[in-house]
Scaffold this motif. Sequence first.
Motif, PDB file in Angstrom:
ATOM      1  N   GLU A   1      10.119  -1.254  11.873  1.00 31.24           N
ATOM      2  CA  GLU A   1      10.674  -1.342  13.217  1.00 31.24           C
ATOM      3  C   GLU A   1       9.833  -2.323  14.026  1.00 31.24           C
ATOM      4  OE1 GLU A   1      10.833   2.575  14.931  1.00 31.24           O
ATOM      5  OE2 GLU A   1      12.573   3.127  13.725  1.00 31.24           O
ATOM      6  N   LEU A   2      10.495  -3.066  14.899  1.00 29.78           N
ATOM      7  CA  LEU A   2       9.784  -4.001  15.766  1.00 29.78           C
ATOM      8  C   LEU A   2       9.358  -3.272  17.032  1.00 29.78           C
ATOM      9  CD1 LEU A   2      12.091  -7.152  15.550  1.00 29.78           C
ATOM     10  CD2 LEU A   2      10.149  -6.549  14.108  1.00 29.78           C
ATOM     11  N   ALA A   3       8.128  -3.507  17.451  1.00 24.59           N
ATOM     12  CA  ALA A   3       7.643  -2.931  18.706  1.00 24.59           C
ATOM     13  C   ALA A   3       8.423  -3.568  19.859  1.00 24.59           C
ATOM     14  CB  ALA A   3       6.155  -3.205  18.859  1.00 24.59           C
ATOM     15  N   PRO A   4       8.570  -2.840  20.978  1.00 24.45           N
ATOM     16  CA  PRO A   4       9.276  -3.414  22.135  1.00 24.45           C
ATOM     17  C   PRO A   4       8.633  -4.711  22.616  1.00 24.45           C
ATOM     18  CG  PRO A   4       8.801  -1.080  22.494  1.00 24.45           C
ATOM     19  CD  PRO A   4       8.127  -1.482  21.216  1.00 24.45           C
ATOM     20  N   PHE A   5       7.348  -4.865  22.362  1.00 23.99           N
ATOM     21  CA  PHE A   5       6.611  -6.065  22.769  1.00 23.99           C
ATOM     22  C   PHE A   5       6.315  -6.936  21.555  1.00 23.99           C
ATOM     23  CE2 PHE A   5       3.947  -2.388  22.077  1.00 23.99           C
ATOM     24  CZ  PHE A   5       3.014  -2.839  21.166  1.00 23.99           C
TER      25      PHE A   5
ATOM     26  N   THR B   1       0.830  -1.206   0.000  1.00 24.39           N
ATOM     27  CA  THR B   1       0.000   0.000   0.000  1.00 24.39           C
ATOM     28  C   THR B   1       0.864   1.255   0.000  1.00 24.39           C
ATOM     29  OG1 THR B   1      -1.788  -1.142   1.170  1.00 24.39           O
ATOM     30  CG2 THR B   1      -1.778   1.267   1.289  1.00 24.39           C
ATOM     31  N   LEU B   2       1.880   1.271   0.841  1.00 26.84           N
ATOM     32  CA  LEU B   2       2.733   2.456   0.959  1.00 26.84           C
ATOM     33  C   LEU B   2       3.612   2.648  -0.274  1.00 26.84           C
ATOM     34  CD1 LEU B   2       3.634   2.149   4.722  1.00 26.84           C
ATOM     35  CD2 LEU B   2       2.240   3.942   3.679  1.00 26.84           C
ATOM     36  N   THR B   3       4.190   1.569  -0.791  1.00 28.43           N
ATOM     37  CA  THR B   3       5.042   1.722  -1.975  1.00 28.43           C
ATOM     38  C   THR B   3       4.200   2.095  -3.191  1.00 28.43           C
ATOM     39  OG1 THR B   3       5.030  -0.672  -2.347  1.00 28.43           O
ATOM     40  CG2 THR B   3       6.925   0.231  -1.181  1.00 28.43           C
ATOM     41  N   ASP B   4       2.988   1.557  -3.294  1.00 29.13           N
ATOM     42  CA  ASP B   4       2.092   1.943  -4.396  1.00 29.13           C
ATOM     43  C   ASP B   4       1.736   3.422  -4.326  1.00 29.13           C
ATOM     44  OD1 ASP B   4       2.142  -0.645  -5.328  1.00 29.13           O
ATOM     45  OD2 ASP B   4       0.084  -1.133  -4.742  1.00 29.13           O
TER      46      ASP B   4
ATOM     47  N   THR C   1      10.129   8.415   3.543  1.00 28.94           N
ATOM     48  CA  THR C   1      10.021   7.130   4.249  1.00 28.94           C
ATOM     49  C   THR C   1       8.917   7.177   5.300  1.00 28.94           C
ATOM     50  OG1 THR C   1      12.367   6.716   3.920  1.00 28.94           O
ATOM     51  CG2 THR C   1      11.286   5.468   5.673  1.00 28.94           C
ATOM     52  N   VAL C   2       8.098   6.133   5.305  1.00 28.19           N
ATOM     53  CA  VAL C   2       7.095   5.936   6.348  1.00 28.19           C
ATOM     54  C   VAL C   2       7.604   4.799   7.238  1.00 28.19           C
ATOM     55  CG1 VAL C   2       4.716   5.272   6.869  1.00 28.19           C
ATOM     56  CG2 VAL C   2       5.203   6.694   4.861  1.00 28.19           C
ATOM     57  N   ILE C   3       7.682   5.052   8.528  1.00 28.20           N
ATOM     58  CA  ILE C   3       8.127   4.039   9.487  1.00 28.20           C
ATOM     59  C   ILE C   3       6.899   3.294  10.004  1.00 28.20           C
ATOM     60  CG2 ILE C   3       9.306   3.604  11.670  1.00 28.20           C
ATOM     61  CD1 ILE C   3      10.782   6.309  11.157  1.00 28.20           C
ATOM     62  N   VAL C   4       6.913   1.980   9.853  1.00 33.35           N
ATOM     63  CA  VAL C   4       5.826   1.171  10.412  1.00 33.35           C
ATOM     64  C   VAL C   4       6.386   0.349  11.560  1.00 33.35           C
ATOM     65  CG1 VAL C   4       4.436   1.076   8.313  1.00 33.35           C
ATOM     66  CG2 VAL C   4       6.128  -0.683   8.705  1.00 33.35           C
ATOM     67  N   THR C   5       5.631   0.294  12.642  1.00 33.55           N
ATOM     68  CA  THR C   5       6.015  -0.486  13.821  1.00 33.55           C
ATOM     69  C   THR C   5       5.127  -1.722  13.869  1.00 33.55           C
ATOM     70  OG1 THR C   5       6.570   1.558  14.959  1.00 33.55           O
ATOM     71  CG2 THR C   5       6.336  -0.412  16.321  1.00 33.55           C
ATOM     72  N   ILE C   6       5.767  -2.898  13.920  1.00 29.01           N
ATOM     73  CA  ILE C   6       4.993  -4.132  13.874  1.00 29.01           C
ATOM     74  C   ILE C   6       5.064  -4.882  15.211  1.00 29.01           C
ATOM     75  CG2 ILE C   6       5.174  -4.406  11.386  1.00 29.01           C
ATOM     76  CD1 ILE C   6       7.286  -6.592  11.934  1.00 29.01           C
ATOM     77  N   VAL C   7       3.995  -5.626  15.481  1.00 22.00           N
ATOM     78  CA  VAL C   7       3.926  -6.463  16.686  1.00 22.00           C
ATOM     79  C   VAL C   7       3.954  -7.935  16.286  1.00 22.00           C
ATOM     80  CG1 VAL C   7       2.740  -4.795  18.125  1.00 22.00           C
ATOM     81  CG2 VAL C   7       1.412  -6.405  16.787  1.00 22.00           C
TER      82      VAL C   7
ATOM     83  N   VAL D   1       0.792  -4.281  11.675  1.00 24.54           N
ATOM     84  CA  VAL D   1       1.225  -2.905  11.906  1.00 24.54           C
ATOM     85  C   VAL D   1       0.475  -2.325  13.108  1.00 24.54           C
ATOM     86  CG1 VAL D   1       1.379  -0.590  10.920  1.00 24.54           C
ATOM     87  CG2 VAL D   1       1.769  -2.588   9.464  1.00 24.54           C
ATOM     88  N   ALA D   2       1.237  -1.907  14.118  1.00 21.89           N
ATOM     89  CA  ALA D   2       0.650  -1.310  15.318  1.00 21.89           C
ATOM     90  C   ALA D   2       0.703   0.210  15.269  1.00 21.89           C
ATOM     91  CB  ALA D   2       1.377  -1.812  16.557  1.00 21.89           C
ATOM     92  N   GLY D   3       1.610   0.756  14.462  1.00 20.98           N
ATOM     93  CA  GLY D   3       1.732   2.209  14.372  1.00 20.98           C
ATOM     94  C   GLY D   3       2.478   2.605  13.124  1.00 20.98           C
ATOM     95  N   GLN D   4       2.359   3.865  12.776  1.00 24.25           N
ATOM     96  CA  GLN D   4       3.054   4.379  11.601  1.00 24.25           C
ATOM     97  C   GLN D   4       3.405   5.841  11.831  1.00 24.25           C
ATOM     98  OE1 GLN D   4      -0.660   3.869   9.074  1.00 24.25           O
ATOM     99  NE2 GLN D   4       0.182   5.711   8.132  1.00 24.25           N
ATOM    100  N   ASN D   5       4.509   6.262  11.212  1.00 22.24           N
ATOM    101  CA  ASN D   5       4.956   7.645  11.305  1.00 22.24           C
ATOM    102  C   ASN D   5       5.540   8.052   9.970  1.00 22.24           C
ATOM    103  OD1 ASN D   5       5.732  10.125  12.236  1.00 22.24           O
ATOM    104  ND2 ASN D   5       7.540   9.397  13.299  1.00 22.24           N
ATOM    105  N   PRO D   6       5.008   9.056   9.279  1.00 25.07           N
ATOM    106  CA  PRO D   6       3.887   9.903   9.700  1.00 25.07           C
ATOM    107  C   PRO D   6       2.568   9.140   9.718  1.00 25.07           C
ATOM    108  CG  PRO D   6       4.643  10.526   7.501  1.00 25.07           C
ATOM    109  CD  PRO D   6       5.571   9.475   8.002  1.00 25.07           C
TER     110      PRO D   6
END
Length: 62
Positions: free
Chosen positions: A29-33, A18-21, A56-62, A40-45
């Motif tokens: 990035e891996l979530a601390p937990f 979705t993001l590359t398209d 670049t969009v940073i995605v945090t995964i669980v 995907v638990a979060g994204q920035n922006p």
Amino acid sequence: MVEVPNVRSKKLADAQKTLTDAGFKVKVELAPFHLGLNLVAGQNPGAGKLAQPGSTVIVTIV
């Protein structure tokens, strides 16, 4: 400027596509937990924010 799509709660592969398209690079990035679910638990922006195409969009995964 391009609106950042919402990829929260998506599987990592779907979120990356979705993001590359939409014209973004993706950093994972891996979530601390991190549980190994690859959701995907979060994204920035965040979703709906405006960002430069090719940035670049940073995605945090669980």
